[in-house]
Design an enzyme around this catalytic site. Sequence first.
Site, PDB file in Angstrom:
ATOM      1  N   SER A 158      -1.008  -2.683   9.641  1.00  0.00           N
ATOM      2  CA  SER A 158      -1.250  -2.559   8.215  1.00  0.00           C
ATOM      3  C   SER A 158      -0.041  -1.844   7.613  1.00  0.00           C
ATOM      4  CB  SER A 158      -2.551  -1.782   7.958  1.00  0.00           C
ATOM      5  OG  SER A 158      -2.792  -1.651   6.582  1.00  0.00           O
ATOM      6  N   TYR A 185       0.902  -7.844  -1.499  1.00  0.00           N
ATOM      7  CA  TYR A 185       1.167  -7.173  -0.225  1.00  0.00           C
ATOM      8  C   TYR A 185       0.083  -6.139   0.059  1.00  0.00           C
ATOM      9  CZ  TYR A 185       3.627  -4.520   3.402  1.00  0.00           C
ATOM     10  OH  TYR A 185       3.959  -3.882   4.573  1.00  0.00           O
ATOM     11  N   LYS A 189      -2.533  -5.951   3.245  1.00  0.00           N
ATOM     12  CA  LYS A 189      -2.535  -4.811   4.168  1.00  0.00           C
ATOM     13  C   LYS A 189      -3.895  -4.097   4.183  1.00  0.00           C
ATOM     14  CE  LYS A 189       0.248  -6.044   5.901  1.00  0.00           C
ATOM     15  NZ  LYS A 189       0.641  -6.225   7.315  1.00  0.00           N
TER      16      LYS A 189
END
Length: 323
Positions: A158, A185, A189
């Site tokens: 992550s 993004y 994550k």
Amino acid sequence: MARDNFGHDTTADEVLEGIDLTGKLALVTGGASGLGTETARALAARGAHVVIAVRDTEKGAAAAKEIREGSGSDKVDVIELDLASLDSIRQCADTFAAKYDRLDLLINNAGVMACPLAHTADGFEMQFGTNHLGHFLLTNRLAPLLEKSAPARIVNLSSRGHQFDDVHLDDPNFERRDYDKWASYGQSKTANVQFSVGLEKRLGGKGVHAYAVHPGGIMTNLGRHLTEDDIAMLRKRIEDNASQSPSSGGGFKSIPAGAATTCFAATAPELEGKGGVYLEDCHVAQVDDESRQDGVRSYAVDPGKAEALWTLSEEMVGEKFGY
């Protein structure tokens, strides 16, 4: 180095000191460069048989040679995998299962960061499709081999970038909202953490534990889409965090230090039986909805959100996985 002194600058080799991985089989996605190559090298150096999954097999062959030379082990194989294609993922899983009868460590390391709007072969937004859905399908396809090898571990890479955004279950592909590369993004994550929570619920009782990790700020090929302004922003964010929390070490990490938390999650005896957590700087992070320096957001480890993401992910990849 004493294990209770692990931190920001600890390297993968230091984390693995004294740990014997002889007889263990590890699969590392994104093993052709950066953190993936270093993680594979460090595991191989401790005796693991390592398979690196790569999109470009020519680059993969070169990386495997580098890993063999750096680790002193010839037990390094290459398998083709394009996480932006469900067909490629299924073929990779089938090929792996036909060649190997077990899997002890699955390191879901590959990913893309802050890329322009693009889509996978199956029409998913590229970051969510690659970083989460690709690994979701691969992991579930390989789960029987992990169960067979229990105790086994899954490590999902992550990022502190999960603080940028939660998963938008009603619009994961940015079809009804303006695309923002950093929100995308962050969403992907966060999904990596929630996926770890979902895996732990399903596999933890079978001896397969899942961990999400923040490797730290590292300049690798992951940043190939970043502009000069993006890099300046990230550098300032990391430097500001370091100045506010000097005891953490702060600043960008070297690649060997960046691979340390992954290796810790994959092997640390301290973590045995304690999956479904998020780690940073070789320790389990505390839940924190305010700090930008450290910690994991509560929405990332929320069991209800993890379940909703699992259901959505099954729908998107067109497969259900019964555990």
